[in-house]
Design a protein around this motif. Structure first.
Motif, PDB file in Angstrom:
ATOM      1  N   ALA A 147       0.915  -1.067  -0.094  1.00 17.24           N
ATOM      2  CA  ALA A 147       0.234  -0.070  -0.050  1.00 17.24           C
ATOM      3  C   ALA A 147       1.049   1.342  -0.097  1.00 17.24           C
ATOM      4  O   ALA A 147       2.120   1.286   0.417  1.00 17.24           O
ATOM      5  CB  ALA A 147      -0.934  -0.003   1.100  1.00 17.24           C
TER       6      ALA A 147
ATOM      7  N   ARG B 151      -9.602   8.251   2.578  1.00 14.41           N
ATOM      8  CA  ARG B 151     -10.002   7.315   1.365  1.00 14.41           C
ATOM      9  C   ARG B 151      -9.234   6.287   1.073  1.00 14.41           C
ATOM     10  O   ARG B 151      -7.830   6.275   1.044  1.00 14.41           O
ATOM     11  CB  ARG B 151      -9.978   8.530   0.111  1.00 14.41           C
ATOM     12  CG  ARG B 151     -10.731   9.483   0.340  1.00 14.41           C
ATOM     13  CD  ARG B 151     -12.643   9.292   0.311  1.00 14.41           C
ATOM     14  NE  ARG B 151     -13.006  10.550   0.232  1.00 14.41           N
ATOM     15  CZ  ARG B 151     -13.713  11.031   1.079  1.00 14.41           C
ATOM     16  NH1 ARG B 151     -14.059  10.443   2.165  1.00 14.41           N
ATOM     17  NH2 ARG B 151     -14.525  12.115   0.467  1.00 14.41           N
ATOM     18  N   LEU B 152      -9.762   4.959   0.937  1.00  9.50           N
ATOM     19  CA  LEU B 152      -8.993   3.798   0.659  1.00  9.50           C
ATOM     20  C   LEU B 152      -9.341   3.410  -1.020  1.00  9.50           C
ATOM     21  O   LEU B 152     -10.460   3.215  -1.328  1.00  9.50           O
ATOM     22  CB  LEU B 152      -9.281   2.612   1.456  1.00  9.50           C
ATOM     23  CG  LEU B 152      -9.072   2.774   2.833  1.00  9.50           C
ATOM     24  CD1 LEU B 152      -9.252   1.596   3.676  1.00  9.50           C
ATOM     25  CD2 LEU B 152      -7.709   3.395   3.191  1.00  9.50           C
TER      26      LEU B 152
ATOM     27  N   GLN C  90       0.542   5.852   0.432  1.00  6.44           N
ATOM     28  CA  GLN C  90      -0.311   6.790   0.489  1.00  6.44           C
ATOM     29  C   GLN C  90      -0.049   7.670  -0.798  1.00  6.44           C
ATOM     30  O   GLN C  90       1.035   8.234  -1.094  1.00  6.44           O
ATOM     31  CB  GLN C  90      -0.118   7.735   1.797  1.00  6.44           C
ATOM     32  CG  GLN C  90      -1.216   9.086   1.953  1.00  6.44           C
ATOM     33  CD  GLN C  90      -0.796   9.602   3.243  1.00  6.44           C
ATOM     34  OE1 GLN C  90       0.141   9.303   4.103  1.00  6.44           O
ATOM     35  NE2 GLN C  90      -1.504  10.816   3.563  1.00  6.44           N
TER      36      GLN C  90
ATOM     37  N   GLU D  25      -9.355   0.687   7.351  1.00  6.46           N
ATOM     38  CA  GLU D  25      -9.283   2.169   7.853  1.00  6.46           C
ATOM     39  C   GLU D  25      -9.132   2.312   9.292  1.00  6.46           C
ATOM     40  O   GLU D  25      -8.544   3.419   9.701  1.00  6.46           O
ATOM     41  CB  GLU D  25     -10.698   2.698   7.388  1.00  6.46           C
ATOM     42  CG  GLU D  25     -10.750   4.316   7.457  1.00  6.46           C
ATOM     43  CD  GLU D  25     -12.163   4.787   7.229  1.00  6.46           C
ATOM     44  OE1 GLU D  25     -12.264   5.974   7.749  1.00  6.46           O
ATOM     45  OE2 GLU D  25     -12.841   4.255   6.153  1.00  6.46           O
TER      46      GLU D  25
ATOM     47  N   LYS E 169      -5.349   9.749   1.271  1.00  4.10           N
ATOM     48  CA  LYS E 169      -5.713   8.835   0.166  1.00  4.10           C
ATOM     49  C   LYS E 169      -4.770   7.847   0.117  1.00  4.10           C
ATOM     50  O   LYS E 169      -3.355   7.939   0.065  1.00  4.10           O
ATOM     51  CB  LYS E 169      -5.987   9.422  -1.004  1.00  4.10           C
ATOM     52  CG  LYS E 169      -6.934  10.441  -1.248  1.00  4.10           C
ATOM     53  CD  LYS E 169      -7.212  11.054  -2.624  1.00  4.10           C
ATOM     54  CE  LYS E 169      -7.941  12.230  -2.893  1.00  4.10           C
ATOM     55  NZ  LYS E 169      -7.407  13.505  -2.052  1.00  4.10           N
ATOM     56  N   PHE E 170      -4.977   6.486   0.336  1.00  2.00           N
ATOM     57  CA  PHE E 170      -4.346   5.192   0.268  1.00  2.00           C
ATOM     58  C   PHE E 170      -4.804   4.375  -0.901  1.00  2.00           C
ATOM     59  O   PHE E 170      -5.651   4.103  -0.820  1.00  2.00           O
ATOM     60  CB  PHE E 170      -4.179   4.707   1.619  1.00  2.00           C
ATOM     61  CG  PHE E 170      -3.935   5.536   2.756  1.00  2.00           C
ATOM     62  CD1 PHE E 170      -2.467   5.316   3.224  1.00  2.00           C
ATOM     63  CD2 PHE E 170      -4.627   6.323   3.556  1.00  2.00           C
ATOM     64  CE1 PHE E 170      -2.098   6.250   4.227  1.00  2.00           C
ATOM     65  CE2 PHE E 170      -4.312   6.980   4.619  1.00  2.00           C
ATOM     66  CZ  PHE E 170      -3.008   6.946   4.834  1.00  2.00           C
ATOM     67  N   THR E 171      -3.627   3.985  -1.551  1.00  2.00           N
ATOM     68  CA  THR E 171      -3.837   2.898  -2.693  1.00  2.00           C
ATOM     69  C   THR E 171      -3.318   1.627  -2.241  1.00  2.00           C
ATOM     70  O   THR E 171      -2.196   1.416  -1.842  1.00  2.00           O
ATOM     71  CB  THR E 171      -3.424   3.207  -3.885  1.00  2.00           C
ATOM     72  OG1 THR E 171      -4.101   4.556  -4.320  1.00  2.00           O
ATOM     73  CG2 THR E 171      -3.697   2.357  -4.910  1.00  2.00           C
ATOM     74  N   PHE E 172      -4.142   0.494  -2.234  1.00  4.13           N
ATOM     75  CA  PHE E 172      -3.856  -0.802  -1.854  1.00  4.13           C
ATOM     76  C   PHE E 172      -3.659  -1.656  -3.243  1.00  4.13           C
ATOM     77  O   PHE E 172      -4.756  -1.630  -3.892  1.00  4.13           O
ATOM     78  CB  PHE E 172      -4.790  -1.385  -1.240  1.00  4.13           C
ATOM     79  CG  PHE E 172      -4.709  -0.945   0.306  1.00  4.13           C
ATOM     80  CD1 PHE E 172      -4.330  -1.748   1.496  1.00  4.13           C
ATOM     81  CD2 PHE E 172      -5.344   0.102   0.548  1.00  4.13           C
ATOM     82  CE1 PHE E 172      -4.278  -1.169   2.574  1.00  4.13           C
ATOM     83  CE2 PHE E 172      -5.481   0.755   1.947  1.00  4.13           C
ATOM     84  CZ  PHE E 172      -4.770   0.128   3.048  1.00  4.13           C
TER      85      PHE E 172
ATOM     86  N   LEU F  27     -12.653  -3.277   4.456  1.00  5.68           N
ATOM     87  CA  LEU F  27     -11.950  -1.907   4.148  1.00  5.68           C
ATOM     88  C   LEU F  27     -12.201  -1.308   5.213  1.00  5.68           C
ATOM     89  O   LEU F  27     -11.209  -0.190   5.685  1.00  5.68           O
ATOM     90  CB  LEU F  27     -12.604  -1.374   2.956  1.00  5.68           C
ATOM     91  CG  LEU F  27     -12.307  -2.008   1.563  1.00  5.68           C
ATOM     92  CD1 LEU F  27     -12.959  -1.342   0.262  1.00  5.68           C
ATOM     93  CD2 LEU F  27     -10.766  -2.085   1.261  1.00  5.68           C
TER      94      LEU F  27
END
Length: 442
Positions: free
Chosen positions: A386, A430-431, A388, A415, A395-398, A411
């Motif tokens: 993951a 935001r994920l 940021q 969080e 916002k984090f992207t997995f 999710l």
């Protein structure tokens, strides 16, 4: 930056709501209906040709009816016209020009706003006679469309974009905290603003806001600079017809858009109202940090558990912003008002907080070991890593094997783990899930 507002007006049954649905339904960059008001589609953010704006649907304007409910609908539509940057005036090409259309045209001319005259329900675009008589309204060339079929709506939206005001650049000062103070009349909002400004005030200056109904008040406290954006016009819900009150929040939208932190002022006696939910939901959807100030706390009969009970009710009614700190204050006595700016500062810092990628991934690995993702049809979600990739809000992207395997409850668990480790009090998080390409990160 405040988004321009585009209002759709016209007589009843000319296809305003159909046009509204057509505009927001064809664009990808649309904000979902605000939390808590899913049955009441009042306004939505939309985009056309790279320009974002807020689209407002209004009740039908009928000057022939004199009953109170119709009068309220008419009044609220007129508010929407005054607040709009561009107006879409929808007429019915099948019904032809009516006295009601002429009266609305008169209202629009007096308002002095850019108007796009939309002749809806056109069946034959080669025959101008279907809408020729609408030239008599004196509002320029009618744009023929069929909202139901989506015909010629692109030309209409091009005209809208051509009439939107020029976008202004944000000043980009990172140490300046913009606070939009929102709430219904008589909740003590102005008194609370004055209380904040009146204690140990160092620098105060009034600067006209970008809207007519908001004043930006600049001040400095303990070496930190703030702008309080005071809003007006968020009225109580109507005892006659709640739908007639739906446009009373428009004035606050611009202030919320321009802010970093929203201070939602709630009356301790009245509790959370539908209007509170509307604005709080809009702020959440826009990714704004939030602080809840429960004012008039001095009027509440209390015991040792009163504050806990009030907090529980607020968390239930405003469940979509559980991250927002709650401060119980009295603008009249000054009780706990000093905590407001401390809560705002913490929310603002959370809003811009970045975490390290190694620390984040260590946390995610540990969280997955403690609570593995549930399997679905023999397949299980795999989280590879993951990052940021944004702030305001964080916002984090997995990167995963298959985003479709992620259940919303898992999710939420992730969080909560991130919030437990890093705080993020006062800000939405935001994920996002992305499928990892083969060979990358292996």
């Amino acid at each position: 930056m405040s988004k321009p507002i585009v209002a759709i007006v016209g007589r009843p049954n000319v296809g305003k709501s159909t046009l509204f649905n057509r505009i927001v339904g064809e664009r990808l960059a649309i904000v979902d209906d605000m939390a808590g008001v899913t049955r009441d589609r009042l306004y939505q953010d939309a985009e056309w040709a790279g320009r974002a704006f807020t689209l407002v649907d209004t009740g039908g304007l009928d000057f022939s009816e004199k009953d109170e409910i119709t009068g309220n609908v008419r009044k609220q539509a007129e508010i929407a016209i005054r607040e709009a940057d561009v107006v879409l005036f929808v007429v019915d090409a099948r019904a032809g020009l009516t006295p009601g259309d002429r009266e609305i045209a008169g209202v629009l001319r007096r308002a002095g706003k850019p108007v796009i005259l939309v002749a809806n329900k056109v069946e034959n675009f080669q025959e101008q006679k279907e809408y020729l008589e609408f030239y008599g309204l004196g509002l320029g060339d009618p744009v023929p469309v069929s909202a139901a079929q989506g015909l010629n709506t692109g030309d209409m939206m091009d005209a809208v974009v051509d009439n939107l005001p020029e976008s202004a650049e944000e000043d980009g000062e990172p140490d300046l905290v913009r606070i939009a103070v929102i709430g219904r009349p008589n909740v003590g909002k102005s008194s609370l603003v004055n209380r904040i400004l009146g204690e140990d005030r160092v620098i105060v200056s009034n600067v006209p806001g970008t809207t007519r109904d908001a004043i930006d008040t600049c001040f400095e406290r303990d070496g930190r600079r703030y702008i309080l954006i005071d809003t007006a016009g968020i009225r109580r819900k109507s005892r006659i017809d709640l739908s007639t009150e739906k446009y009373s929040v428009i004035r606050a939208l611009r202030a919320v858009d321009r802010s970093g932190v929203v201070l939602l002022v709630i009356d301790a006696v009245d509790g959370v109202t539908e209007q509170d939910k509307r604005i709080a939901g809009y702020a959440h959807d826009q990714g704004k940090a939030s602080v809840i100030a429960v004012n008039k706390w001095d009027l509440v009969k209390k015991d040792e558990k009163t504050m806990d009970r009030y907090t529980a009710v607020i968390r239930e009614e405003l469940g979509f912003i559980r991250y927002a700190p709650v401060v119980f204050v009295s603008a009249l006595t000054g009780q706990r008002t000093g905590k407001i700016l401390r809560a705002v500062d913490a929310a603002s810092e959370s809003h811009s907080l970045r975490v390290s990628t190694p620390g984040l991934n260590s946390l995610i690995r540990e969280s997955v070991l403690q609570n593995p993702p549930p399997s679905y049809k023999t397949r299980r979600l795999k989280i590879y890593y993951a990052v940021q990739n944004g702030v305001r809000p964080p916002k984090f992207t997995f990167f995963v094997n298959d985003p479709d395997l992620a259940h919303f409850s898992y999710l939420r668990y992730l969080e909560n783990q991130i919030r437990s480790a890093y705080g993020f009090e006062g800000t939405p998080v935001r994920l996002l899930l992305r499928k990892k390409k083969e060979g990358i990160g292996d």
